[in-house]
Design a protein around this motif. Structure first.
Motif, short mmCIF file in Angstrom:
data_model
loop_
_atom_site.label_atom_id
_atom_site.label_comp_id
_atom_site.label_asym_id
_atom_site.label_seq_id
_atom_site.Cartn_x
_atom_site.Cartn_y
_atom_site.Cartn_z
N MET A 39 -8.63 27.94 -5.21
CA MET A 39 -7.25 27.93 -4.70
C MET A 39 -6.58 26.62 -5.07
SD MET A 39 -7.92 29.51 -0.92
CE MET A 39 -6.16 29.45 -0.60
N SER A 40 -5.27 26.70 -5.23
CA SER A 40 -4.53 25.49 -5.62
C SER A 40 -4.39 24.54 -4.43
CB SER A 40 -3.16 25.87 -6.15
OG SER A 40 -2.39 26.52 -5.17
N HIS A 41 -4.34 23.26 -4.75
CA HIS A 41 -4.23 22.23 -3.72
C HIS A 41 -3.66 20.96 -4.35
CE1 HIS A 41 -8.04 21.45 -5.77
NE2 HIS A 41 -7.80 20.17 -5.48
N VAL A 42 -3.29 20.03 -3.51
CA VAL A 42 -2.81 18.72 -3.97
C VAL A 42 -3.60 17.65 -3.23
CG1 VAL A 42 -0.85 17.15 -4.20
CG2 VAL A 42 -0.49 19.61 -4.39
N THR A 43 -4.09 16.67 -3.98
CA THR A 43 -4.87 15.58 -3.39
C THR A 43 -3.99 14.33 -3.29
OG1 THR A 43 -6.84 16.45 -4.46
CG2 THR A 43 -6.99 14.23 -3.56
N PHE A 44 -4.13 13.59 -2.20
CA PHE A 44 -3.35 12.38 -1.98
C PHE A 44 -4.30 11.21 -1.69
CE2 PHE A 44 -1.05 16.08 -0.56
CZ PHE A 44 0.21 15.93 -1.10
N ALA A 45 -3.91 10.03 -2.13
CA ALA A 45 -4.71 8.84 -1.84
C ALA A 45 -3.80 7.63 -1.80
CB ALA A 45 -5.80 8.65 -2.88
N PRO A 64 7.26 5.81 -9.42
CA PRO A 64 7.77 5.38 -8.11
C PRO A 64 8.35 6.54 -7.31
CG PRO A 64 8.42 3.81 -9.80
CD PRO A 64 7.84 5.00 -10.51
N ASP A 65 8.86 7.56 -8.01
CA ASP A 65 9.46 8.71 -7.34
C ASP A 65 8.41 9.55 -6.60
OD1 ASP A 65 11.92 7.97 -8.32
OD2 ASP A 65 11.81 9.30 -10.06
N SER A 66 7.14 9.37 -6.94
CA SER A 66 6.10 10.19 -6.31
C SER A 66 5.56 9.56 -5.03
CB SER A 66 4.94 10.40 -7.30
OG SER A 66 4.26 9.19 -7.55
N VAL A 67 6.02 8.35 -4.70
CA VAL A 67 5.53 7.67 -3.50
C VAL A 67 5.97 8.45 -2.26
CG1 VAL A 67 5.69 5.58 -2.10
CG2 VAL A 67 5.50 5.40 -4.58
N ILE A 68 4.99 8.79 -1.41
CA ILE A 68 5.27 9.55 -0.20
C ILE A 68 5.54 8.63 0.99
CG2 ILE A 68 4.29 11.20 1.45
CD1 ILE A 68 2.71 12.36 -0.89
N SER A 69 4.77 7.55 1.08
CA SER A 69 4.97 6.61 2.16
C SER A 69 4.50 5.22 1.70
CB SER A 69 4.24 7.04 3.43
OG SER A 69 2.83 7.06 3.21
N ILE A 70 5.01 4.20 2.40
CA ILE A 70 4.68 2.81 2.09
C ILE A 70 4.12 2.18 3.36
CG2 ILE A 70 5.53 0.58 1.26
CD1 ILE A 70 7.87 2.12 0.00
N GLU A 71 2.98 1.55 3.25
CA GLU A 71 2.37 0.93 4.43
C GLU A 71 2.59 -0.57 4.42
OE1 GLU A 71 -1.73 2.00 4.58
OE2 GLU A 71 -1.34 4.14 4.29
N GLU A 127 0.86 -1.18 0.00
CA GLU A 127 0.00 0.00 0.00
C GLU A 127 0.89 1.23 0.00
OE1 GLU A 127 -4.18 1.19 0.22
OE2 GLU A 127 -3.27 -0.80 0.16
N VAL A 128 0.67 2.14 -0.95
CA VAL A 128 1.50 3.34 -1.05
C VAL A 128 0.62 4.59 -1.07
CG1 VAL A 128 3.38 2.17 -2.26
CG2 VAL A 128 1.53 3.20 -3.59
N LEU A 129 1.16 5.65 -0.50
CA LEU A 129 0.47 6.95 -0.52
C LEU A 129 1.12 7.80 -1.60
CD1 LEU A 129 -1.55 8.97 0.74
CD2 LEU A 129 0.32 9.71 2.26
N VAL A 130 0.31 8.30 -2.52
CA VAL A 130 0.82 9.08 -3.66
C VAL A 130 -0.09 10.27 -3.94
CG1 VAL A 130 1.88 7.06 -4.75
CG2 VAL A 130 -0.48 7.65 -5.30
#
Length: 224
Positions: free
Chosen positions: A185-191, A217-224, A98-101
Motif C-alpha cells: 500500500m502507498s504511504h509517505v514517510t516523514f523524518a 524548502p516548500d516541503s517543510v511541514i514544521s520547524i522546531e 530542526e525541520v520535519l520533511v
C-alpha cells in the motif's frame, strides 16, 4: 559549521540578462538597418514622386512594440530575481533549525531517533526496517499502527535486535504496509533533520539536512 553555497539567483539572473542583452542587441541592429534604409530611400527618392512613408511608419511601429516587449520582459525578470533573492534570504533563516520533511532519511542522535508515516488507507500490517547507508539491516519494528486517520510517529531506541546500542549516525527507514491480500500500500514517510546548509540545484534552493537528505524548502511541514 554551516556553509551557504553560491546563490542560484545570481546564475538565474545571469541567464536572464544574457537573453535580454541578445534580444536588445538584435533590436539595435534592426534599428540601424532600418535607419540606413530610410536614409538611402530619402536620399535617392524622386522629388517629383515622393516615396510613400506608410511602410516605414508601420515598420517603425513594429520595432517600437518589440522594444516595449523587451523592456517589459527585463522588468519582469528583475522582479522575479528579487523575489527569488528574498525567498533565499528567508531560507537562510532555517540554517541550524530542526525541520520535519517527507523523507526516509533519519539521524540517530544520543541513541535516539524518530520518524513518522501516513497511510493512504487502512492497512492490515505495517512494519519498519532501519538500514545503514549501504543497506545493512539494523533493526526491524513490527506491529505498527495501521490506520490512515493520522500521521503515526515511531521512536527508535537506537538498539539492534540483540539490544545492543547502535553508534549515532545517518540511517534510512523503509515502511512496509500491506493490505489483507498482502498487497503493498502507498504511504509517505516523514523524518526530522537539522538544516546544515542551503544549496541550489538547477536554480532552485534546497535544504541539506544532517540526515543526508536534500529537500525543497516548500516541503517543510514544521520547524522546531
Amino acid at each position: 559549521m554551516t556553509t551557504l553555497s553560491p546563490t542560484s539567483a545570481a546564475s538565474a539572473q545571469t541567464a536572464q540578462t544574457s537573453a535580454a542583452e541578445t534580444s536588445r542587441n538584435k533590436l539595435d541592429a534592426d534599428y540601424q538597418s532600418f535607419l540606413k534604409l530610410l536614409i538611402a530611400q530619402v536620399s535617392n527618392q524622386d522629388p517629383l514622386e515622393p516615396m510613400d512613408s506608410t511602410a516605414f511608419v508601420s515598420q517603425l511601429a513594429q520595432l517600437t512594440q518589440v522594444e516595449q516587449s523587451i523592456t517589459t520582459n527585463e522588468t519582469l525578470s528583475k522582479i522575479e530575481t528579487r523575489l527569488s533573492e528574498a525567498g533565499s534570504r528567508s531560507d537562510v533563516m532555517l540554517l541550524g533549525r530542526e525541520v520535519l520533511v517527507p523523507s526516509d532519511q533519519l539521524s540517530l542522535r544520543d541513541g535516539k531517533a524518530a520518524f513518522s508515516y501516513s497511510l493512504s488507507e487502512g492497512a492490515s500490517r505495517v512494519s519498519a526496517r532501519i538500514l545503514t547507508s549501504d543497506g545493512t539491516l539494523v533493526r526491524k519494528i513490527d506491529d505498527l499502527p495501521v490506520t490512515s486517520d493520522a500521521r503515526h510517529q515511531v521512536v527508535w531506541d537506537g538498539r539492534d535486535p540483540d539490544g545492543l546500542p547502535v553508534p549515532d549516525g545517518s540511517f534510512r527507514v523503509e515502511i512496509a504496509a500491506t493490505d489483507a491480500d498482502d498487497e503493498a500500500m502507498s504511504h509517505v514517510t516523514f523524518a526530522s533533520g537539522q538544516v546544515e546548509r542551503l544549496a541550489f540545484r538547477d536554480g532552485w534552493p534546497m535544504l541539506a539536512l544532517d540526515t543526508g537528505a536534500e529537500v525543497s524548502p516548500d516541503s517543510v511541514i514544521s520547524i522546531e
